[in-house]
Design an enzyme around this catalytic site. Structure first.
Site, PDB file in Angstrom:
ATOM      1  NE  ARG A 137      73.810  60.161  15.604  1.00 24.56           N
ATOM      2  CZ  ARG A 137      74.640  60.184  16.743  1.00 24.56           C
ATOM      3  NH1 ARG A 137      76.088  60.503  16.052  1.00 24.56           N
ATOM      4  NH2 ARG A 137      74.498  60.831  17.879  1.00 24.56           N
ATOM      5  CG  HIS A 140      74.796  65.815  19.251  1.00 29.92           C
ATOM      6  ND1 HIS A 140      74.858  64.595  18.627  1.00 29.92           N
ATOM      7  CD2 HIS A 140      75.732  66.113  19.403  1.00 29.92           C
ATOM      8  CE1 HIS A 140      75.933  64.956  18.063  1.00 29.92           C
ATOM      9  NE2 HIS A 140      76.903  65.578  18.691  1.00 29.92           N
ATOM     10  CD  GLU A 176      80.121  60.801  22.169  1.00 24.13           C
ATOM     11  OE1 GLU A 176      79.967  61.885  23.123  1.00 24.13           O
ATOM     12  OE2 GLU A 176      80.332  60.275  21.220  1.00 24.13           O
ATOM     13  CG  ASN A 219      79.418  58.414  18.355  1.00 24.51           C
ATOM     14  OD1 ASN A 219      78.662  57.448  18.222  1.00 24.51           O
ATOM     15  ND2 ASN A 219      78.835  59.525  19.498  1.00 24.51           N
ATOM     16  CE1 TYR A 245      85.172  61.042  16.131  1.00 22.36           C
ATOM     17  CE2 TYR A 245      83.701  60.534  18.532  1.00 22.36           C
ATOM     18  CZ  TYR A 245      83.700  60.954  17.070  1.00 22.36           C
ATOM     19  OH  TYR A 245      82.228  61.858  16.402  1.00 22.36           O
ATOM     20  CD  GLU A 272      79.393  61.157  16.885  1.00 26.21           C
ATOM     21  OE1 GLU A 272      80.627  61.695  17.466  1.00 26.21           O
ATOM     22  OE2 GLU A 272      78.961  61.375  17.037  1.00 26.21           O
TER      23      GLU A 272
HETATM   24  C1  GAL Z   1      81.668  63.553  19.886  1.00 22.30           C
HETATM   25  C2  GAL Z   1      80.439  64.542  19.880  1.00 22.30           C
HETATM   26  C3  GAL Z   1      79.878  64.786  18.402  1.00 22.30           C
HETATM   27  C4  GAL Z   1      81.495  65.214  17.706  1.00 22.30           C
HETATM   28  C5  GAL Z   1      82.461  64.516  17.513  1.00 22.30           C
HETATM   29  C6  GAL Z   1      84.165  64.870  17.544  1.00 22.30           C
HETATM   30  O1  GAL Z   1      82.220  63.221  20.526  1.00 22.30           O
HETATM   31  O2  GAL Z   1      79.394  63.469  19.673  1.00 22.30           O
HETATM   32  O3  GAL Z   1      79.163  65.740  18.130  1.00 22.30           O
HETATM   33  O4  GAL Z   1      82.039  66.338  18.333  1.00 22.30           O
HETATM   34  O5  GAL Z   1      82.981  63.836  19.300  1.00 22.30           O
HETATM   35  O6  GAL Z   1      84.888  65.192  18.953  1.00 22.30           O
END
Ligand code: GAL
Length: 444
Positions: A69, A113, A158, A281, A283, A342
């Protein structure tokens, strides 16, 4: 075929900001303003991927991923944000695309992006209703050249983060701090998505997605004020971007004293055109309590009691399962196949005296999250891909080069790449447990 990949973004890795006729992006401008980036640095060179891309493709081939990607830098294609395509810009992505195919790696290209051409920002950027139309024009130029060889397209990355960090809080480019007055940025990005989907379809694009940043929202307590705040946060973070795309309607925002009066007849029909997948995405989850700050309907208290990444983010692998299962129960059959576009963590990895980067914490992170993804699939969610953020340590936006997310270590003084222990771990995981070519869900 299940897609195992790595993800990157143009401004974070390419460098070469004045080469090949590239125009100025909002990140070039923002990073030059004093105090904006933690270490005061810019993406002028970043990982020098603009020159070192053959080495990076080779690293991915050795890793064994079947997809990559990447994102396309709008200012390389239209230096001023409008007008005919800059051929040198298209040539760069054309060569990269062919090299990926030669190594059996399927390119998945994100069109936006966050690196908007500065010329468009000067006209109001995503606050201006003309920008979505410019975005569709750009999407058409890229697709005219590459739709025959790029099988997977992601319109936006995002839009929530770009709206909140870039326009509500001012922590990212373009650095506007409008709080809830930033809301038109949500609608205009989504309108740009809808118009770009149409342009891509007209040019035969095979698979089209949007990537949203999603988070499970945990109320701080059962207190009705905390529950209401958590609902507000869920609405603004998750539903504001998923509902219009998947259901064709915006969630009701009137309880927060705001309206989306920039929405016009026909916009939602464009925005909700059928997609081939939802990029997600993930996290970490978010814990929300009743508001303490004027102007915001919630307080983000932070999730405690879990290990944390180098960034200080909580590590909650089961949050990925919870998120995926939650999307399925919220949207039912309106949820297309999901691609985790992601997932990853920053850790302060440096090579040891023997040159080895032994990033065991990242291995634990990835293992936990891939297991959680498998669990969500077992619970019936149609997940078709997983991309690690990121292939390389790179320019982490307002954090500069202080956060390392890569499977591959980058020495930012020399550009030298060193695969970390997690790179070898991910290669083994793909090779042993990862081959889903016999998958009944395979769309092709
Ligand atoms: C996401 C973003 C990425 C990268 C990642 C880690 O929000 O799409 O570009 O920075 O977080 O923080």
């Amino acid at each position: 075929m299940f897609l195992w990949g790595t993800a990157t973004a143009s401004y974070q890795i390419e460098g070469g900001v004045t080469e090949g006729g590239r125009g100025v992006s909002i990140w070039d401008t923002f990073t030059r303003e004093p105090g904006r980036v933690r270490d005061g640095r810019t993406g002028d060179v970043a990982c020098d991927h603009y020159h070192r891309w053959p080495e990076d493709v080779a690293l991915m081939a050795d890793l064994g991923v079947n997809s990559y990607r990447l994102s396309i830098a709008w200012p390389r294609i239209q230096p001023e944000g409008r007008g005919p395509a800059n051929q040198a810009g298209l040539d760069f992505y054309d060569r990269l695309t062919d090299a990926l195919h030669e190594r059996g790696i399927l390119p998945a290209a994100t069109l936006f992006h966050w690196d908007l051409p500065q010329a468009l920002e000067d006209e109001g950027g995503w606050l201006n209703r003309d920008t979505p139309h410019r975005f569709a024009e750009y999407a058409a130029l890229v697709a005219d050249r590459l739709a025959d060889r790029i099988p997977m397209w992601i319109t936006l990355n995002e839009p929530f983060v770009h709206m909140v960090y870039g326009h509500a809080l001012g922590a990212h480019a373009p650095g506007r701090a409008l709080l809830l007055d930033a809301l038109p940025v949500a609608h205009h990005q989504l309108l740009g998505h809808g118009l770009a989907v149409r342009a891509l379809r007209e040019r035969g694009a095979e698979r089209v997605l949007i990537t949203n940043n999603c988070t499970p929202v945990w109320p701080a307590s059962d207190d009705p004020a905390d529950l209401a705040a958590a609902d507000a946060y869920d609405t603004l973070h998750n539903r504001l971007f998923n509902d219009p795309v998947l259901l064709g309607s915006y969630p009701d925002l009137s309880a927060y004293g705001v309206t989306l009066d920039c929405v016009r007849d026909g916009d939602l029909d464009l925005i909700s055109a059928p997609l081939d997948g939802l990029g997600v995405n993930y996290y970490n989850p978010t814990r929300i309590a009743a508001p303490t700050t004027e102007g915001l309907p919630f307080t983000d208290t932070g999730v405690t009691g879990h290990p944390t990444t180098g960034f200080g983010w909580p590590v909650v692998p089961d949050g990925l399962r919870e998120l995926l299962v939650g999307l399925r129960s919220r949207y039912g059959d309106a949820l297309p196949p999901v691609y985790v576009t992601e997932n990853g963590c920053s850790q302060p990895d440096l090579p040891g005296p023997d040159g080895v980067v032994d990033d065991q914490a990242r291995i634990a992170y990835l293992e936990g999250h891939i297991d959680a993804l498998e669990q969500a699939r077992a619970e019936g969610v149609d997940v078709r891909g997983y991309y690690v953020w990121s292939l390389l340590d790179n320019f982490e936006w307002a954090e500069g080069f202080t956060q390392r997310f890569g499977l591959v270590h980058v020495d930012f003084a020399t550009g030298k790449r060193t695969p970390k222990a997690s790179y070898h771990w991910f290669r083994d995981r793909i090779a042993t447990g990862g081959d889903r070519s016999d998958d009944a869900n395979s769309p092709h």
